[in-house]
Design a protein around this motif. Structure first.
Motif, PDB file in Angstrom:
ATOM      1  N   SER A   1     115.993 -85.322 -46.956  1.00 37.43           N
ATOM      2  CA  SER A   1     116.198 -86.147 -48.150  1.00 37.43           C
ATOM      3  C   SER A   1     117.517 -85.852 -48.839  1.00 37.43           C
ATOM      4  O   SER A   1     118.108 -86.729 -49.486  1.00 37.43           O
ATOM      5  CB  SER A   1     115.051 -85.928 -49.138  1.00 37.43           C
ATOM      6  OG  SER A   1     114.978 -84.560 -49.527  1.00 37.43           O
TER       7      SER A   1
ATOM      8  N   MET B   1     109.445 -84.494 -46.527  1.00 37.80           N
ATOM      9  CA  MET B   1     110.917 -84.553 -46.638  1.00 37.80           C
ATOM     10  C   MET B   1     111.474 -83.153 -46.913  1.00 37.80           C
ATOM     11  O   MET B   1     110.829 -82.318 -47.539  1.00 37.80           O
ATOM     12  CB  MET B   1     111.328 -85.514 -47.757  1.00 37.80           C
ATOM     13  CG  MET B   1     110.849 -86.939 -47.533  1.00 37.80           C
ATOM     14  SD  MET B   1     111.695 -87.725 -46.151  1.00 37.80           S
ATOM     15  CE  MET B   1     113.224 -88.200 -46.961  1.00 37.80           C
TER      16      MET B   1
ATOM     17  N   ALA C   1     112.016 -82.213 -53.051  1.00 39.74           N
ATOM     18  CA  ALA C   1     111.376 -82.371 -51.750  1.00 39.74           C
ATOM     19  C   ALA C   1     110.348 -81.264 -51.549  1.00 39.74           C
ATOM     20  O   ALA C   1     110.471 -80.168 -52.108  1.00 39.74           O
ATOM     21  CB  ALA C   1     112.427 -82.320 -50.634  1.00 39.74           C
TER      22      ALA C   1
END
Length: 490
Positions: free
Chosen positions: A27, A1, A66
């Motif tokens: 994300s 992500m 992330a």
């Protein structure tokens, strides 16, 4: 992500930027801006700050969970696909890179035009290196770099620059030579947006100071920083034919070379000098003009090389190794003029002190009609005696006119090229010797369509930039070697 970070001056982001939140690989999208504190919509979140601001980037990184962070230049609309993001991730995993960037296309006059970028080198530490519109970092590489080098230096402009230099010291910087996205200019954004890589304004001295501090810290981390310890040059005990030589390399400048030669001959000095005009096989009448001048004034030495493969640097070598060369060699380009009859005296006076291996003056930009054009005076006042030779690795040039102690520059020589030869020579001189500066304007630099750097194509600009990065790479390696052997300044 992936956590995407962009700068947008308006509280409500452009539709294309908000649309990034719909991509499954993303994300979160954080939009920096003075008005964006508290902005929240789906995956979109606002944060006060600017892209180059160290404090803002530091706060932002604390918020990232992330595994990847993508910094995005939002001054233009960016179009990317899910496949592009997966390609970034895949190459990051394969290479273990700390920073990745890719080629892109730009929509120009209704057509997509390719914008290939240069590979990153050890010497690509200039703050204007072109990464395109996207910088892609594995978060783990950022954290490792910050642990090893400490937090980002506080400031308003050098945060992202400092981050990428820190990462480059611990992980590879990888260029993906594929078109992974496209950009489209937007008039409103072009007027009001802050461009990610164009935020350095030479008029803002504080910005330049921040950039220098960041670059200096990087050179220290990689063992390439030089202490302010210098060797005095040997001015030469041999007999020279004159005290100074004005060196003018020329090829096909029939419209300007006569003015340059006249400017040199008009110098008023308390020493003898000559003018070494290296005529690189001109075909436009330049040779005839020079021959006529030389027949009337014995101070003019009209040198025509035997070789036909010389660039500007090769022509300089013809001059400095000539028996006609004086104790000091002083630059004058065939397009340009000394701005006053005392220019040569001022330069030689400083060289005669024996403190400097090289002296560089200041120049003023003018057009063909000799009218001053922006930005006018170029004096490189960012130079300091303590750190100038280190900061020289961050910028693309050191100014003009340039003058050398002949015995020293004969040891170094010039690269046989027509771009960057002066920069390489100055870096090599500064490795051990002090460079003197004159901040008064001594030189008229004429900008016209015939300049060697006029109307460059994207490919030519890339080639020039890559070459100077290579010069810096080799110079950094040389300085690392000096430091490793403990011979700095000896």
């Amino acid at each position: 992500m992936i956590h995407v970070v962009g700068y947008h001056p308006q509280r409500e982001p452009a539709a294309w930027l908000a649309g990034l939140g719909n991509l499954p690989s993303i994300s979160k999208v954080t939009i920096l801006g003075e008005e964006n504190e508290g902005l929240s919509s789906g995956k979109i979140a606002g944060m006060r700050g600017r892209m180059g601001e160290s404090a803002g980037i530091g706060r932002l990184l604390e918020d990232v969970s992330a595994p990847y962070v993508l910094f995005l230049d939002c001054s233009e609309r960016i179009g990317l696909s899910e496949g592009a993001l997966l390609r970034f991730i895949d190459v990051a995993r394969i290479t273990g890179a700390g920073l990745l960037y890719a080629d892109y296309q730009a929509l120009e006059r209704g057509e997509l035009v390719g914008h290939p970028l240069n590979d990153y080198q050890l010497g690509s530490l200039r703050d204007d290196f072109d990464f395109g519109k996207i910088l892609f970092f594995p978060l783990e590489a950022i954290r490792k770099a910050l642990v090893q080098s400490g937090p980002l230096v506080e400031g308003c402009a050098a945060g992202l620059y400092g981050l990428r230099l820190r990462v480059s010291a611990v992980r590879a910087v990888v260029h993906i030579p594929e078109y992974l996205y496209f950009s489209v200019k937007h008039d409103q954004l072009e007027r009001t947006g802050e461009r990610l890589f164009d935020y350095v304004d030479p008029a803002r001295r504080q910005v330049q100071i921040e950039m220098e501090q960041v670059a200096t810290a990087h050179l220290k981390r990689i063992g390439a920083w030089l202490e302010p310890v210098y060797v005095k040059p040997d001015l030469g005990v041999q007999n020279y034919p004159v005290e100074a030589s004005v060196v003018i390399p020329v090829r096909n400048r029939v419209g300007t070379v006569a003015d340059a030669v006249a400017s040199a001959l008009a110098q008023e000095t308390d020493f003898s000098f000559n003018v070494l005009v290296v005529d690189n096989h001109s075909t436009d009448g330049t040779t005839e003009v020079l021959a006529q001048y030389a027949s009337k004034d014995k101070r003019i030495k009209h040198l025509v090389p035997e070789r036909i493969d010389l660039g500007i640097g090769g022509c300089w070598n013809e001059a400095i190794y000539s028996d006609a060369c004086g104790r000091f060699a002083v630059q004058l380009d065939s397009d340009d003029l000394y701005s006053e009859p005392t220019t040569l005296q001022k330069i030689v006076d400083q060289l005669r002190t024996g403190e400097y291996g090289m002296v560089i003056g200041s120049y003023t930009l003018v057009n063909e009609a000799m009218q001053v054009i922006p930005p006018g005076l170029i004096d490189h006042r960012e130079w300091t005696d303590d750190n100038g030779r280190n900061n020289a690795l961050r910028i693309n040039g050191l100014g003009a006119p340039r003058a050398f102690v002949t015995s020293l520059i004969r040891q170094i020589g010039f690269l046989n090229v027509s771009y960057g030869e002066d920069y390489a020579a100055a870096l090599a001189v500064s490795r051990r010797h002090r460079i003197g500066r004159i901040y008064d304007s001594l030189y008229w630099c004429r900008r016209w369509s015939g300049n060697t750097d006029a109307r460059l194509t994207h490919a030519q600009k890339n080639r020039n930039d890559a070459f100077k990065d290579r010069i810096r790479t080799l110079e950094i390696l040389a300085r690392q070697d000096l430091n490793a052997r403990g011979t700095t300044g000896v």
